[in-house]
Design a protein around this motif. Structure first.
Motif, short mmCIF file in Angstrom:
data_model
loop_
_atom_site.label_atom_id
_atom_site.label_comp_id
_atom_site.label_asym_id
_atom_site.label_seq_id
_atom_site.Cartn_x
_atom_site.Cartn_y
_atom_site.Cartn_z
N PHE A 137 -1.41 7.92 12.55
CA PHE A 137 -0.50 7.15 11.91
C PHE A 137 -0.64 7.19 10.38
CE2 PHE A 137 0.80 2.50 11.15
CZ PHE A 137 2.17 2.63 11.16
N ALA A 138 0.03 7.85 9.89
CA ALA A 138 0.04 8.36 8.27
C ALA A 138 0.14 7.07 7.66
CB ALA A 138 0.91 9.38 8.03
N PRO A 139 0.95 6.17 7.79
CA PRO A 139 0.97 5.03 6.74
C PRO A 139 -0.23 4.22 6.90
CG PRO A 139 3.20 5.06 8.10
CD PRO A 139 2.14 6.17 8.88
N ALA A 140 -1.14 4.00 7.94
CA ALA A 140 -2.34 3.33 7.84
C ALA A 140 -3.22 3.95 6.91
CB ALA A 140 -2.91 3.02 9.16
N ASN A 141 -3.23 5.27 7.04
CA ASN A 141 -4.25 5.99 5.98
C ASN A 141 -3.60 5.82 4.61
OD1 ASN A 141 -6.38 7.56 7.42
ND2 ASN A 141 -4.59 8.22 8.68
N GLU A 142 -2.45 5.94 4.30
CA GLU A 142 -1.95 5.79 3.16
C GLU A 142 -2.37 4.30 2.44
OE1 GLU A 142 0.48 4.58 -0.36
OE2 GLU A 142 0.73 3.84 1.65
N LEU A 143 -2.14 3.18 3.43
CA LEU A 143 -2.47 2.00 3.00
C LEU A 143 -3.86 1.59 2.58
CD1 LEU A 143 -1.21 -0.65 2.12
CD2 LEU A 143 -0.96 -1.36 4.56
N LEU A 144 -4.72 2.36 3.45
CA LEU A 144 -6.22 2.12 3.26
C LEU A 144 -6.53 2.87 1.81
CD1 LEU A 144 -7.75 2.81 6.54
CD2 LEU A 144 -7.95 0.75 5.28
N ALA A 145 -5.80 4.09 1.70
CA ALA A 145 -5.97 4.60 0.35
C ALA A 145 -5.62 3.88 -0.96
CB ALA A 145 -5.36 5.93 0.12
#
Length: 85
Positions: free
Chosen positions: A12-20
């Motif tokens: 789930f790319a959006p969760a990785n981006e938000l953590l970043a």
């Protein structure tokens, strides 16, 4: 919460981006932020928002040539491909 989302759905790319984004905003873990963006970009390699955020973090890490290369990559993308979702 985001880490639980990724544990259940690691692709789930959006969760990785938000953590970043959270890590970069706090400024205490830019290397971790970069790792999360790499995960997001592995899933969505043409996502311009993810690419530009990666460029920003690389700049903050004083990795200027890599940062510039990403910005140039986004600039060279066709206009219809550049979306800042």
């Amino acid at each position: 919460l985001l880490k639980r989302v990724l544990a259940a759905k690691p692709a789930f790319a959006p969760a990785n981006e938000l953590l970043a984004r959270v890590a970069a905003t706090k400024g205490d873990d830019l290397t971790g932020a970069l790792a999360h963006l790499e995960s997001a970009l592995a899933l969505e390699p043409q996502n311009t928002r993810y690419l530009l955020r990666k460029g920003e973090i690389l700049r903050r890490l004083a990795r200027f040539s890599e940062s510039t290369a990403i910005v140039e990559r986004v600039r060279s993308m066709p206009v219809d491909a550049v979306t800042l979702r």
